[in-house]
Design a protein around this motif. Structure first.
Motif, mmCIF file in Angstrom:
data_model
loop_
_atom_site.group_PDB
_atom_site.id
_atom_site.type_symbol
_atom_site.label_atom_id
_atom_site.label_comp_id
_atom_site.label_asym_id
_atom_site.label_seq_id
_atom_site.Cartn_x
_atom_site.Cartn_y
_atom_site.Cartn_z
ATOM 1 N N MET A 57 3.967 4.625 -22.932
ATOM 2 C CA MET A 57 3.727 4.542 -21.339
ATOM 3 C C MET A 57 3.127 3.454 -20.810
ATOM 4 O O MET A 57 3.017 3.566 -19.677
ATOM 5 N N PHE A 58 2.341 2.522 -21.631
ATOM 6 C CA PHE A 58 1.591 1.461 -20.983
ATOM 7 C C PHE A 58 2.414 0.264 -20.907
ATOM 8 O O PHE A 58 2.205 -0.562 -19.866
ATOM 9 N N ASP A 59 3.214 -0.109 -21.769
ATOM 10 C CA ASP A 59 3.874 -1.300 -21.960
ATOM 11 C C ASP A 59 4.624 -1.770 -20.705
ATOM 12 O O ASP A 59 5.548 -0.937 -20.230
ATOM 13 N N GLY A 60 4.248 -2.449 -19.666
ATOM 14 C CA GLY A 60 4.906 -3.077 -18.429
ATOM 15 C C GLY A 60 4.231 -2.297 -17.478
ATOM 16 O O GLY A 60 3.826 -2.688 -16.587
ATOM 17 N N THR A 61 4.390 -0.684 -17.342
ATOM 18 C CA THR A 61 3.967 0.045 -16.408
ATOM 19 C C THR A 61 2.702 -0.104 -15.818
ATOM 20 O O THR A 61 2.365 -0.053 -14.768
ATOM 21 N N LEU A 62 1.840 -0.256 -16.935
ATOM 22 C CA LEU A 62 0.529 -0.564 -16.359
ATOM 23 C C LEU A 62 0.238 -1.489 -15.415
ATOM 24 O O LEU A 62 -0.417 -1.354 -14.248
ATOM 25 N N GLY A 63 0.881 -2.839 -15.463
ATOM 26 C CA GLY A 63 0.770 -3.765 -14.539
ATOM 27 C C GLY A 63 1.232 -3.440 -13.210
ATOM 28 O O GLY A 63 0.734 -4.153 -12.227
ATOM 29 N N VAL A 64 2.282 -2.606 -13.009
ATOM 30 C CA VAL A 64 2.621 -2.140 -11.713
ATOM 31 C C VAL A 64 1.651 -1.331 -10.967
ATOM 32 O O VAL A 64 1.350 -1.225 -9.891
ATOM 33 N N VAL A 65 1.475 -0.260 -11.903
ATOM 34 C CA VAL A 65 0.427 0.778 -11.119
ATOM 35 C C VAL A 65 -0.774 0.202 -10.965
ATOM 36 O O VAL A 65 -1.375 0.618 -9.900
ATOM 37 N N ALA A 66 -1.339 -0.833 -11.961
ATOM 38 C CA ALA A 66 -2.669 -1.254 -11.702
ATOM 39 C C ALA A 66 -2.495 -2.153 -10.497
ATOM 40 O O ALA A 66 -3.512 -2.314 -9.583
ATOM 41 N N GLY A 67 -1.507 -2.696 -10.211
ATOM 42 C CA GLY A 67 -1.314 -3.502 -8.813
ATOM 43 C C GLY A 67 -1.337 -2.615 -7.557
ATOM 44 O O GLY A 67 -2.085 -3.006 -6.508
ATOM 45 N N LEU A 68 -0.743 -1.444 -7.819
ATOM 46 C CA LEU A 68 -0.765 -0.538 -6.632
ATOM 47 C C LEU A 68 -2.364 -0.290 -6.189
ATOM 48 O O LEU A 68 -2.591 0.153 -5.171
ATOM 49 N N GLU A 69 -2.866 0.201 -7.430
ATOM 50 C CA GLU A 69 -4.332 0.694 -7.360
ATOM 51 C C GLU A 69 -5.324 -0.636 -6.729
ATOM 52 O O GLU A 69 -6.182 -0.280 -5.918
ATOM 53 N N CYS A 70 -4.983 -1.694 -6.882
ATOM 54 C CA CYS A 70 -5.723 -2.823 -6.550
ATOM 55 C C CYS A 70 -5.593 -2.931 -4.863
ATOM 56 O O CYS A 70 -6.359 -2.979 -3.974
ATOM 57 N N ILE A 71 -4.343 -2.742 -4.427
ATOM 58 C CA ILE A 71 -4.051 -2.689 -2.884
ATOM 59 C C ILE A 71 -4.665 -1.380 -2.351
ATOM 60 O O ILE A 71 -5.105 -1.304 -1.232
ATOM 61 N N ARG A 72 -4.763 -0.303 -3.009
ATOM 62 C CA ARG A 72 -5.318 0.983 -2.583
ATOM 63 C C ARG A 72 -6.756 0.560 -2.263
ATOM 64 O O ARG A 72 -7.571 1.075 -1.366
ATOM 65 N N VAL A 73 -7.488 -0.136 -3.153
ATOM 66 C CA VAL A 73 -8.730 -0.258 -3.095
ATOM 67 C C VAL A 73 -9.142 -1.169 -1.972
ATOM 68 O O VAL A 73 -10.031 -1.018 -0.963
ATOM 69 N N ILE A 74 -8.237 -2.205 -1.733
ATOM 70 C CA ILE A 74 -8.224 -3.244 -0.377
ATOM 71 C C ILE A 74 -8.120 -2.335 0.907
ATOM 72 O O ILE A 74 -8.856 -2.752 1.727
ATOM 73 N N GLN A 75 -7.400 -1.300 0.678
ATOM 74 C CA GLN A 75 -7.003 -0.599 2.039
ATOM 75 C C GLN A 75 -8.167 0.314 2.045
ATOM 76 O O GLN A 75 -8.682 0.433 3.510
ATOM 77 N N ASN A 77 -11.393 0.197 1.504
ATOM 78 C CA ASN A 77 -12.656 -0.725 1.733
ATOM 79 C C ASN A 77 -12.267 -1.653 2.947
ATOM 80 O O ASN A 77 -13.328 -2.509 3.073
ATOM 81 N N ASN A 78 -11.064 -1.557 3.718
ATOM 82 C CA ASN A 78 -10.915 -2.596 4.699
ATOM 83 C C ASN A 78 -11.281 -3.887 4.283
ATOM 84 O O ASN A 78 -11.818 -4.646 5.017
ATOM 85 N N ILE A 79 -10.930 -4.406 3.184
ATOM 86 C CA ILE A 79 -11.009 -5.789 2.633
ATOM 87 C C ILE A 79 -10.132 -6.902 3.231
ATOM 88 O O ILE A 79 -8.980 -6.547 3.261
ATOM 89 N N LEU A 375 -8.146 -15.374 -5.138
ATOM 90 C CA LEU A 375 -6.879 -15.978 -4.729
ATOM 91 C C LEU A 375 -6.550 -15.948 -3.313
ATOM 92 O O LEU A 375 -5.998 -16.618 -2.513
ATOM 93 N N ALA A 376 -6.839 -14.379 -2.732
ATOM 94 C CA ALA A 376 -6.318 -13.717 -1.582
ATOM 95 C C ALA A 376 -7.620 -14.567 -0.495
ATOM 96 O O ALA A 376 -7.149 -14.490 0.892
ATOM 97 N N GLN A 377 -8.605 -14.777 -0.681
ATOM 98 C CA GLN A 377 -9.627 -15.154 0.341
ATOM 99 C C GLN A 377 -9.983 -16.637 0.388
ATOM 100 O O GLN A 377 -10.894 -16.966 1.146
#
Length: 377
Positions: A57-75, A77-79, A375-377
């Protein structure tokens, strides 16, 4: 590329939409969710959603779901970020048709000739599988991204090996992906009766294979590095009867290293050793090079940035290469790239008991987020 695979992609797209991301599926089946201006260069966070049969369940999918979690944190916390961020769940990274379809499409590493001729081991054509999923093989070529549209490409992945766990490290800062060559080798001798042919009068193809297998360690010691790997992964003996001396041995050789000149040295040594063994056992030796993928090195600046963030978080880590291929390797010549590993329990992957501890998942995602923000800032 199957019906179940497409169901997973639709589920992931809905998660992107729920997060308010601009969402679409491209002609190669890649699912994309973007935060920010559609016309500005974006930082891409990518990995794959497909798996091997009976995979984990981790191979590959982890990187996509983790990316979504990063965006949720940004949203949440209004970063403020100064560029768009896009998550991509690629298709067919595990490549039952050969290659890594989604990443190759995005990076422009596909040809129509290959797309129309690619088949899986059961004989199904890629173009037919795409059509069953509502996709057109010609649209796959339109998935290519212009390098100017990419600011960087980051990937978080499980290690799929035992090194991090055995070294008691929680993060792998990956500096590159090993090059790989694959050969199909044939040793041809003479099939004969196992009881009547004297041992010194045989042309036993399996004995040639066995002798070569014993030479692998010496070849690496003399021509390779500590990053070198040579593997005989598949063997077919003909005619394959218990009471018949094998007249032919067909087998694969897969060699890997982080330096292409070393790969050539390993390949040349394999060829010389096989020729010598063939003469010894009165065999005919031939081989076909099925593929040659050069090593890929990630951007030193991004690798250093990841390392800085790991140190700032006070996580244990090691710099390391990847012996396995990943989507990100197709982007190294197009945009700055960086790959982050977390440990795999027992080194297990591509199996139902594949597992990574949740605290390691959290740490890997935190490193991904911090690197992304730098990288984004």
């Amino acid at each position: 590329m199957t019906e179940i695979d497409m169901e997973a992609r639709q589920w992931m797209m809905q998660k992107f939409k729920d997060a308010g991301l601009t969402t679409h599926m491209d002609g190669a089946g890649n699912v994309c969710g973007r935060l920010g201006d559609p016309d500005k260069p974006a930082i891409l966070i990518g990995s794959h959603l497909d798996s091997v049969p009976a995979g984990g369940m981790f191979d590959g999918t982890l990187g996509v779901v983790a990316g979504l979690e990063c965006i949720r944190v940004i949203q949440e916390n209004n970063i403020d970020v100064n560029c768009p961020i896009e998550i991509i769940g690629t298709s067919e990274e595990e490549g039952r048709f050969g290659g890594m379809l989604g990443a190759q499409a995005l990076s422009g590493n596909l040809t129509l000739e290959w797309l129309e001729s690619a088949r899986d081991p059961k004989g199904e054509y890629l173009k037919d599988a795409l059509e069953k999923c509502g996709l057109n093989v010609h649209d796959t070529l339109r998935a290519r991204r212009d390098p100017s549209s990419m600011k960087a490409f980051l990937e978080l992945h499980i290690e799929q090996g035992p090194v991090l766990e055995n070294s008691n490290k929680c993060i792998g800062v990956v500096d590159g992906i090993s090059g790989v060559f694959k050969w199909l080798v044939k040793l041809k001798g003479k099939a004969d009766h196992a009881g009547t042919a004297p041992m010194d009068m045989r042309s036993d193809a399996f004995m040639g294979l066995a002798d070569f297998a014993h030479e692998i360690s010496r070849i690496i010691d003399e021509e390779g590095t500590d990053k070198s790997r040579i593997t005989i992964g598949r063997v077919d003996l003909k005619p394959g009867y218990a009471h018949t001396i094998p007249g032919e041995a067909h087998f694969t050789i897969v060699g890997r290293d982080m330096q292409e000149d070393v790969m050539h040295q390993l390949a040349n040594s394999c060829r010389k050793v096989l020729s010598s063994i063939a003469r010894k056992h009165k065999l005919y030796f031939e081989y076909e090079q099925m593929s040659w993928l050069e090593p890929k090195h990630f951007s030193p600046e991004v690798v250093d940035l990841i390392e800085e963030e790991v140190k700032a978080l006070d996580y244990s880590y090691m710099k390391m290469p990847s012996g396995a291929g990943h989507d990100i390797q197709f982007f190294t010549d197009l945009t700055p790239t960086g790959l982050i590993f977390i440990p795999s329990v027992g080194g297990v992957s591509h199996a139902p008991d594949e597992w990574s501890h949740w605290d390691d998942v959290e740490k890997g995602t935190q490193v991904l987020l911090n690197t992304l923000l730098r990288l984004a800032q």
